[in-house]
Design an enzyme around this catalytic site. Structure first.
Site, PDB file in Angstrom:
ATOM      1  N   MET A 271     -16.549  -2.291 -57.230  1.00 28.23           N
ATOM      2  CA  MET A 271     -15.632  -1.719 -56.244  1.00 28.23           C
ATOM      3  C   MET A 271     -16.250  -0.498 -55.588  1.00 28.23           C
ATOM      4  SD  MET A 271     -12.738  -1.815 -54.733  1.00 28.23           S
ATOM      5  CE  MET A 271     -12.390  -0.596 -53.473  1.00 28.23           C
ATOM      6  N   GLU A 272     -16.121  -0.467 -54.262  1.00 33.77           N
ATOM      7  CA  GLU A 272     -16.841   0.505 -53.442  1.00 33.77           C
ATOM      8  C   GLU A 272     -16.158   1.859 -53.269  1.00 33.77           C
ATOM      9  OE1 GLU A 272     -15.336  -2.359 -52.221  1.00 33.77           O
ATOM     10  OE2 GLU A 272     -14.439  -2.010 -50.260  1.00 33.77           O
ATOM     11  N   GLU A 306     -21.964  -2.883 -52.457  1.00 35.08           N
ATOM     12  CA  GLU A 306     -20.998  -1.777 -52.611  1.00 35.08           C
ATOM     13  C   GLU A 306     -21.495  -0.545 -51.862  1.00 35.08           C
ATOM     14  OE1 GLU A 306     -18.319  -2.887 -53.663  1.00 35.08           O
ATOM     15  OE2 GLU A 306     -19.100  -4.665 -54.672  1.00 35.08           O
ATOM     16  N   HIS A 309     -20.854  -0.766 -48.162  1.00 30.53           N
ATOM     17  CA  HIS A 309     -19.452  -0.529 -47.802  1.00 30.53           C
ATOM     18  C   HIS A 309     -19.210   0.930 -47.394  1.00 30.53           C
ATOM     19  CE1 HIS A 309     -17.091  -4.116 -48.276  1.00 30.53           C
ATOM     20  NE2 HIS A 309     -17.304  -4.278 -49.556  1.00 30.53           N
ATOM     21  N   GLU A 328     -15.479  -7.176 -45.484  1.00 35.77           N
ATOM     22  CA  GLU A 328     -16.146  -8.034 -46.470  1.00 35.77           C
ATOM     23  C   GLU A 328     -17.154  -8.992 -45.829  1.00 35.77           C
ATOM     24  OE1 GLU A 328     -16.253  -7.127 -49.269  1.00 35.77           O
ATOM     25  OE2 GLU A 328     -14.426  -5.992 -49.640  1.00 35.77           O
TER      26      GLU A 328
HETATM   27  N1  B3K Z   1     -13.787  -4.615 -52.320  1.00 34.18           N
HETATM   28  C1  B3K Z   1     -13.893  -5.072 -53.675  1.00 34.18           C
HETATM   29  C2  B3K Z   1     -12.986  -6.191 -54.012  1.00 34.18           C
HETATM   30  C3  B3K Z   1     -11.635  -5.767 -54.402  1.00 34.18           C
HETATM   31  C4  B3K Z   1     -10.831  -6.926 -54.935  1.00 34.18           C
HETATM   32  C5  B3K Z   1      -9.439  -6.532 -55.176  1.00 34.18           C
HETATM   33  N2  B3K Z   1      -8.645  -7.565 -55.794  1.00 34.18           N
HETATM   34  C6  B3K Z   1     -15.285  -5.458 -54.021  1.00 34.18           C
HETATM   35  C7  B3K Z   1     -16.150  -5.801 -52.885  1.00 34.18           C
HETATM   36  O1  B3K Z   1     -15.941  -6.740 -52.169  1.00 34.18           O
HETATM   37  O2  B3K Z   1     -17.066  -5.071 -52.641  1.00 34.18           O
HETATM   38 ZN    ZN Z   2     -17.112  -6.049 -50.554  1.00 36.21          ZN
END
Ligand code: B3K
Ligand code: ZN
Length: 885
Positions: A271-272, A306, A309, A328
């Site tokens: 998670m970023e 990450e 992001h 994404e």
């Molecule tokens: N943004 C997070 C994914 C979150 C999922 C939440 N259920 C990781 C990623 O795509 O970088």
């Molecule tokens: Zn992502």
């Protein structure tokens, strides 16, 4: 203050209902008194009415919170001055700007959903995307509310010596009661989903990075102390990613410190969170002895993802969750480019397309099919899908193809500068690409709004007299739930023409005055059907279409085995060489499936064996490519090509083909295995990875000959291996062979590695995907093994997930035992962790593609799930979509 009942049925959220927030937040100040059983959260929000809002009351989200107190501008509110439901707090009367103070209690160690603040091992950590922040405190928990956060963490100094949050460390101190505190400040306004905190007693590995403008950034990786020797690879990957984003996208890091924390219990990969990425330990920890090449590769790509992001997601974020692919899809494209640049671009493309075709095409063809920008959802967690991620990346990749790399860079530069600090939409992204390139992408945007995989029908006709090749491209797209009709897409089709000797032929169209001086050109299909006329062709060319997989479509182009074999040998595009080989294998194997079904002799055409022999013997091809060209399409992918998937026939045919290839090419496999099996110090690089992957493909075929000598060779490889890639490859092969050696190998492996969670998960998976008849029996026994916990998502995915998705012949056992097993596990999981439970339902995605008996059994299992009491919104949404007519 009344708590109303939650609605009986989960509610639908629609894109069309989007309204700007009624209140904005300028600054947030949070204080956490951390404790695993009860944490006290005091929040101070400086809020003001949004001039662009609707003027409604001030509503905050909040779930599973014990409310202690609320004060507005310093005055405590009485119970009749606010209203509460199970998931909201409403303040009917507030001034135009005000300060809201709320104190709540939360219970990390009861949180098995792993959303919000929870306990993993001895670590306290958070996961807020998409809607987890509301489990921490009352807040307008939506991404278009961006605020500057200051966070103070207070905790027992011995138990939790490290206290981390987003941004830069501001101050810290000791308290008299044995607690200590640390204050963090993040100057960049952010949505609540990017909030994070971590408390733990962790080993920290540090490094430094100098940014393009000369600023020093401290890099820190925090892991459980026992993993202190597994941080180097992630740290290197991080530095590579930081440099790459500067070079390729002109993006610089913007805080004094960048931290990564590894935790064992995590719902996804990583998670970023701003400045404080939290990772599933499996996606960050690596040493040659415990991680395979594939693990090293994934870690590099996720660390990159990450990190990227920070710009595509954090500095410029999503207006609402329908825009999820804005961050994404784009970030996946960025990580794919990064991996391609760090390793082999051809291999990267092959692996990306392989994944897209096997996972995303199946999703697009099933009951959960949705556009890259969905129109509605019940539970947003269900929309972190291969469509949003992988198809989203393909869509952005097509924009890059249409604009060219320089035009694309101009577009992304404009996007980042125009929208820095904003929460925007996929339309805003496309607009920036349009504006920077003076393009009209109106029709292109159908890729965002229409679901389903387009079919591209190709027909070629050569006129020898006129020396003209007519290439007709037609498109269509199957109906998907809620979208019976589709409008034509803009499809960039990269293609080339080859002479009979494999040389590139000119690519001049009849509308052009001069020849095109490239071996590949991009035709843009915008109509339902278009014909392109290539001129000055003195011989009938062989057409190579969709080079590099220039659009996420299914190609229907009738070609005989000889033409596919020719392209496999001569295409100038390495992706298409591999693809021609796969098409050839699929064509042949599907025919053999028909022969198997009608009890005919299986006929494996000589031309295939001959081609594979050439590939194996050709030293000029990158061994990584050879390995992939020699790998058979998966049983699942073959199943997806049939109207009614016949798991048993596919399994039998695939096994037979493998054995036949093994027998025929035995000498070649032997020679290459020996040449590649050289002792060397493990390094993570494209060339070593390529060698190991080909070596292990060879070993797989050698084992398929059934020769006991090869079993000895496999055991020897396991014994001598100094890295997990070679050891695990050996174990996988051993486990598919009955006999005492198999049990011995499994036992020895566990005994050696039982202390290492990542390796134990591999041990679970090897058994889950095993070919032997007792696979389900074993999986059930392993559920009770001390190494397995239903609360740990990695364990669940390694054992249950792998069995149901990657062991089709046993999951789809005729008696329905696999289906019943999955239904039972999902219901158990749903009580603990709805996100993980809902994910496992994916194994039923293609249930309507099987024979009537199996369909009936799957329907029964799905109905059992649907009929259960108190389903989570996550499972409810998917199971009902699967069952819908
Ligand atoms: N943004 C997070 C994914 C979150 C999922 C939440 N259920 C990781 C990623 O795509 O970088
Ligand atoms: Zn992502």
């Amino acid at each position: 203050m009344n708590i109303a009942e939650a609605p009986a049925q989960p509610q639908i959220t629609r894109l069309d209902d989007y309204r700007a927030p009624d209140y904005l937040i300028d600054t947030v100040s949070l204080e956490f008194e951390l404790d695993a059983s009860e944490t006290r959260v005091s929040s101070k929000l400086k809020m003001r009415r949004n001039p662009e809002g609707q003027g409604g009351p001030c509503i905050l989200n909040g779930e599973y919170l014990t409310l202690v107190s609320i004060a507005l501008d310093g005055k405590t509110l009485a119970g009749n001055e606010y209203q509460r439901t199970t998931d909201t707090l409403l303040l009917p009367q507030v001034p135009a700007s005000f300060e809201l103070e709320v104190v709540t209690l939360i219970h990390p160690d009861q949180n098995t959903a792993l959303e919000g603040l929870y306990h993993s091992g001895a670590i306290l950590c958070t996961q807020c995307e998409a809607e987890g922040f509301r489990r921490i405190t009352y807040y307008p928990d939506r991404p278009d509310v961006m605020a500057v956060f200051t966070v103070t963490l207070i905790a027992d100094a011995k138990k939790w010596p490290m206290l981390l949050a987003n941004g830069n460390r501001q101050a810290s101190g000791e308290m008299e009661d044995g607690r200590h505190w640390v204050r963090w400040h993040d100057p960049h306004p952010k949505p609540s989903y990017l909030f994070a905190l971590v408390a733990g007693d962790l080993y920290c590995q540090q490094d430094q990075f100098t940014t393009m403008s000369g600023r020093q950034v401290l890099l820190e990786i925090y892991v459980d102390p026992e993993n202190h020797n597994k941080c180097d690879h992630a740290l290197n990957s991080l530095k590579q990613a930081m440099r790459w984003d500067e070079d390729v996208y002109g993006r610089e890091y913007d805080l004094d410190v960048f931290m990564i924390v590894a935790v064992n219990d995590f719902n996804m990969g990583a998670m970023e969170n701003k400045g404080l990425n939290i990772f599933n330990a499996a996606c960050v920890l690596a040493s040659p002895e415990t991680a395979t090449d594939a693990d090293f590769y994934t870690i590099q790509s996720i660390v990159g993802h990450e990190y990227f992001h920070n710009w595509s997601g954090n500095r410029v974020t999503c207006r609402d969750w329908f825009q999820l692919s804005l961050k994404e899809g784009f970030t996946v494209l960025r990580d794919q480019q990064f991996s391609a640049d760090m390793n082999s671009a051809a291999v990267q493309r092959i692996d990306d397309v392989d994944q897209l075709r096997s996972m995303q095409f199946a999703e697009d063809a099933g009951p959960m099919a949705h556009p890259v920008r969905p129109d509605s959802y019940i539970e947003i967690s269900n929309f972190y899908t291969v469509t949003i991620y992988e198809k989203g990346a393909e869509v952005v990749g097509m924009l890059k193809t249409l604009t060219g790399p320089e035009g694309f860079r101009k577009g992304t530069d404009l996007y980042f500068s125009r929208h820095d600090g904003q929460a925007v939409t996929t339309d805003d992204f496309v607009k920036a690409i349009e504006d920077a390139n003076q393009l009209d992408l109106t029709q292109f945007k159908r890729w965002y709004s229409q679901a389903g995989t387009p079919v591209l029908i190709v027909e070629a006709h050569y006129d020898a007299d006129k020396q003209v090749l007519e290439l007709t491209l037609r498109q269509s797209c199957p109906a998907t739930p809620g979208q019976p009709e589709k409008q034509p897409f803009v499809i960039p089709v990269a293609m080339g023409l080859l002479s009979s000797s494999g040389a590139s032929l000119p690519l001049q169209l009849d509308t052009e005055t001069s020849a095109v001086d490239a071996e590949t050109r991009v035709l843009t299909l915008t109509e339902q059907s278009q014909t392109f006329r290539f001129i000055h062709l003195t011989e009938e060319p062989v057409v190579s279409v969709l080079r590099g997989f220039s659009a996420p479509v299914k190609v229907k182009f009738e070609r005989d085995n000889e033409t596919l074999a020719f392209l496999m040998a001569h295409d100038r595009d390495s992706f298409n060489r591999w693809d021609a080989g796969q098409q050839l294998l699929i064509q042949i194997m599907l025919r053999m499936v028909e022969q198997y079904q009608s009890d005919k002799t299986l006929d494996l055409p000589e031309i295939l064996l001959d081609r594979l022999q050439h590939v194996l013997d050709d030293p000029s091809i990158d061994p990584a490519l050879v390995a992939r060209m020699l790998s058979l399409p998966s049983e699942n992918y073959l199943a997806a090509q049939m109207t009614i998937a016949d798991v048993d026939a596919i399994h039998a045919v695939r096994k037979y083909v493998k054995q036949q290839i093994a027998q025929r090419l035995k000498a070649g496999f032997n020679t290459r295995y020996q040449a590649l099996n050289q002792a060397q110090v493990y390094e993570f690089n494209a060339s070593q990875m390529a060698q190991r992957s080909l070596k292990n493909v060879c070993l797989g075929y050698l084992m398929a000959t059934g020769d006991p000598m090869q079993t000895q060779r496999c055991l020897k490889q396991m014994k001598q291996a100094d890295n997990m890639t070679d050891l695990l490859a050996g174990l996988r092969l051993m486990v598919d062979q009955p006999g005492p050696e198999r049990e011995h190998a499994l036992r020895a492996f566990y005994e050696q590695w039982q202390h290492d969670r990542q390796v134990v998960d591999k041990w679970l998976t090897v058994q889950a995907v095993s070919d032997l008849p007792d696979a389900l029996f074993r999986v059930k026994a392993l559920l009770k093994h001390p190494a397995f916990s239903m609360k740990n998502p990695n364990n669940v995915r390694a054992l249950i997930g792998q069995f149901c998705r990657n062991n089709p012949v046993h999951f789809h056992a005729k008696d329905g035992s696999g289906y019943r097993f999955l239904a039972e596990q999902i219901l158990l999981l749903d009580k603990l962790n709805p996100q993980v439970a809902a994910r496992q339902l994916g194994a039923f995605n293609s249930w309507r593609r099987y024979d009537a008996e199996r369909q009936a059994l799957m329907k029964k299992s799905l109905s059992d799930i649907a009929g259960a009491q108190d389903l989570s919104a996550d499972v409810y949404e998917i199971v009902n979509k699967y069952l819908a007519d």
